[in-house]
Write a protein that holds these residues in place. Structure first.
Motif, short mmCIF file in Angstrom:
data_model
loop_
_atom_site.label_atom_id
_atom_site.label_comp_id
_atom_site.label_asym_id
_atom_site.label_seq_id
_atom_site.Cartn_x
_atom_site.Cartn_y
_atom_site.Cartn_z
N VAL A 140 -3.69 -22.05 25.42
CA VAL A 140 -4.55 -22.00 26.60
C VAL A 140 -4.60 -23.39 27.20
N GLU A 141 -4.60 -23.43 28.53
CA GLU A 141 -4.67 -24.71 29.21
C GLU A 141 -5.97 -24.78 30.00
N SER A 142 -6.60 -25.92 29.97
CA SER A 142 -7.85 -26.07 30.70
C SER A 142 -7.90 -27.49 31.28
N THR A 143 -8.52 -27.62 32.45
CA THR A 143 -8.59 -28.94 33.08
C THR A 143 -9.77 -29.72 32.54
N ARG A 211 -4.07 -32.09 23.04
CA ARG A 211 -3.91 -30.85 22.29
C ARG A 211 -5.03 -30.68 21.27
N LEU A 212 -5.65 -29.51 21.29
CA LEU A 212 -6.64 -29.17 20.27
C LEU A 212 -6.07 -27.99 19.48
N ALA A 213 -5.56 -28.30 18.32
CA ALA A 213 -4.85 -27.30 17.52
C ALA A 213 -5.79 -26.16 17.12
N GLY A 214 -5.30 -24.94 17.27
CA GLY A 214 -6.04 -23.77 16.80
C GLY A 214 -7.21 -23.35 17.67
N GLN A 215 -7.36 -23.99 18.83
CA GLN A 215 -8.50 -23.65 19.68
C GLN A 215 -8.09 -22.76 20.86
N GLY A 216 -6.87 -22.23 20.78
CA GLY A 216 -6.42 -21.33 21.84
C GLY A 216 -6.83 -19.90 21.54
N ARG A 217 -6.03 -18.94 22.05
CA ARG A 217 -6.34 -17.52 21.84
C ARG A 217 -6.20 -17.15 20.38
N PRO A 218 -7.04 -16.21 19.92
CA PRO A 218 -6.92 -15.77 18.52
C PRO A 218 -5.57 -15.10 18.26
N GLY A 219 -5.04 -15.31 17.06
CA GLY A 219 -3.78 -14.67 16.68
C GLY A 219 -3.98 -13.18 16.45
N ILE A 220 -2.87 -12.47 16.42
CA ILE A 220 -2.93 -11.02 16.20
C ILE A 220 -2.23 -10.69 14.89
N GLY A 222 -2.93 -11.34 11.83
CA GLY A 222 -2.88 -12.41 10.84
C GLY A 222 -2.16 -13.64 11.34
N GLY A 223 -1.69 -13.61 12.57
CA GLY A 223 -1.01 -14.77 13.13
C GLY A 223 -1.99 -15.90 13.40
N ALA A 224 -1.44 -17.10 13.51
CA ALA A 224 -2.29 -18.28 13.73
C ALA A 224 -2.85 -18.28 15.15
N ASN A 225 -3.93 -18.98 15.34
CA ASN A 225 -4.49 -19.14 16.68
C ASN A 225 -3.56 -20.01 17.51
N GLY A 226 -3.60 -19.81 18.81
CA GLY A 226 -2.87 -20.70 19.70
C GLY A 226 -3.60 -22.03 19.81
N ASP A 227 -3.01 -22.94 20.58
CA ASP A 227 -3.62 -24.25 20.77
C ASP A 227 -4.27 -24.31 22.15
N LEU A 228 -5.20 -25.22 22.26
CA LEU A 228 -5.84 -25.46 23.55
C LEU A 228 -5.33 -26.81 24.08
N TYR A 229 -4.84 -26.80 25.30
CA TYR A 229 -4.39 -28.03 25.93
C TYR A 229 -5.36 -28.40 27.05
N LEU A 230 -5.90 -29.59 26.96
CA LEU A 230 -6.75 -30.09 28.03
C LEU A 230 -5.90 -30.99 28.91
N VAL A 231 -5.81 -30.62 30.19
CA VAL A 231 -5.02 -31.41 31.12
C VAL A 231 -5.97 -32.34 31.87
N VAL A 232 -5.73 -33.64 31.71
CA VAL A 232 -6.65 -34.64 32.26
C VAL A 232 -6.53 -34.72 33.78
#
Ligand SMILES: [Zn+2]
Length: 334
Positions: A140-143, A211-220, A222-232
């Motif tokens: 997931v990307e967020s500003t 990058r914030l590891a594991g703070q993206g969308r939940p995995g399906i 048993g998969g791992a969570n996605g990452d969250l990217y903060l775009v400055v």
């Protein structure tokens, strides 16, 4: 209800470096030994032991599950909390290669809470053998809006983010007791507000991704969570203009200082500094002050460019007007 950590390697009596073949061999041996059918005199104990062995094998025989399990570090309890209330994943029947003993009818409980938290329920609804495709959650990307000063100094910041989480009512399945889940309209996800603490490095750049590891969308499944990217995104500053690592500032200077030379106080990102104005400086003259810009990625700092803007006197006194007339006469005679 605290989740109890399970040491699957210990349960199977294999080292952490064991190969899949070694794990299978250990499981086969223990499963034969502890199968409830061959232990009629201590059935209860055998059932527990057999369940534990099967659970350990279920995780360690599956490369993905084993990887997830191995990645659980000192923070596994936090991760358990993150998983709790999240998606309950279906469990794939392990490819036992003919050595797998069915535990589907072992009665209540099934696998441990630890297992269910990280690898999904052996619940009656999914059934042992229902296979859900495993996939990693999307990134997931967020500003991230920062003031110039925040970008300069960096530091910690608590963010409130709108994110997607597994629907608590249907546990991310979209199916609420046979009906389309009302809360998530069958999507399995709901919007929630999440509070996150972010460390912003000093001198972040426009467009830089944190990058914030594991703070993206939940995995399906048993998969791992996605990452969250903060775009400055650096917000416009009322004083400074940012270009690359350099800062630009317009500094009003009395015409007398421009003509005769002198000093002027100029703001910087830290404290104001005194800058020498050379005599006979034209309006708009640009002075470069090294090292007073933004922190560079490569170390050091950019420069500060000061544009001198002539400040005309207004509301002249009679005496001042007279002197300007004399100056004008002199200029004409040159
Ligand atoms: Zn739902």
């Amino acid at each position: 209800m605290p989740v109890q950590y399970k040491d699957y390697y210990k349960i199977l009596g294999v080292p952490k470096t064991a190969t899949t073949k070694e794990i299978k061999a250990a499981y086969r041996k223990l499963a034969r030994e502890w199968h409830p059918d061959v232990n009629p005199t201590r059935k209860k104990e055998a059932e527990e032991k057999f369940k534990e062995i099967s659970e350990a094998y279920e995780v360690l025989s599956d490369p993905d599950k084993r990887k997830t399990y191995d990645s659980l570090g000192a923070d596994w309890q936090q991760r358990a909390r993150d998983f709790a209330g999240g998606v309950r994943y279906g469990t794939g029947a392990p490819d036992g290669g003919g050595v797998h003993f069915d535990v589907g009818d072992l009665g209540d409980g099934g696998f441990s809470e630890f297992f269910q938290t990280f690898f999904g329920g052996m619940g009656r609804s999914t059934g042992f053998g229902a296979r859900t495709r495993r996939s990693r959650g999307d990134d997931v990307e967020s500003t991230l809006d920062l003031t110039l000063r925040e970008a300069y100094t960096g530091g910690k910041r608590t963010l409130s983010l709108q994110t997607e989480a597994a629907c608590p009512r249907c546990r991310g399945t979209g199916n609420d007791r046979g009906k389309l889940c009302h809360d998530c309209r069958g999507t399995g996800t709901v919007q929630t507000q999440k509070s996150l603490e972010v460390t912003i490095p000093a001198g972040v750049h426009e467009g830089q991704r944190i990058r914030l590891a594991g703070q993206g969308r939940p995995g399906i499944g048993g998969g791992a969570n996605g990452d969250l990217y903060l775009v400055v995104h650096i917000l416009p500053d009322p004083v400074f203009t940012l270009k690359g690592d350099d800062l630009y500032v317009e500094q009003p200077v009395p015409i007398y200082t421009l003509a005769l030379g002198g000093e002027v106080e100029v703001p910087t990102m830290t404290r104001p500094i005194t800058v020498k104005v050379p005599a006979g400086s034209p309006n708009g003259r640009r002075l470069r002050i090294p090292g007073k810009g933004m922190p560079k990625r490569s170390g050091g700092y950019g420069d500060l460019y000061v544009t001198l803007v002539a400040q005309m006197p207004t509301q002249l006194s009679e005496r001042e007007r007279e002197l300007f007339r004399q100056l004008a006469d002199l200029a004409q005679k040159r």
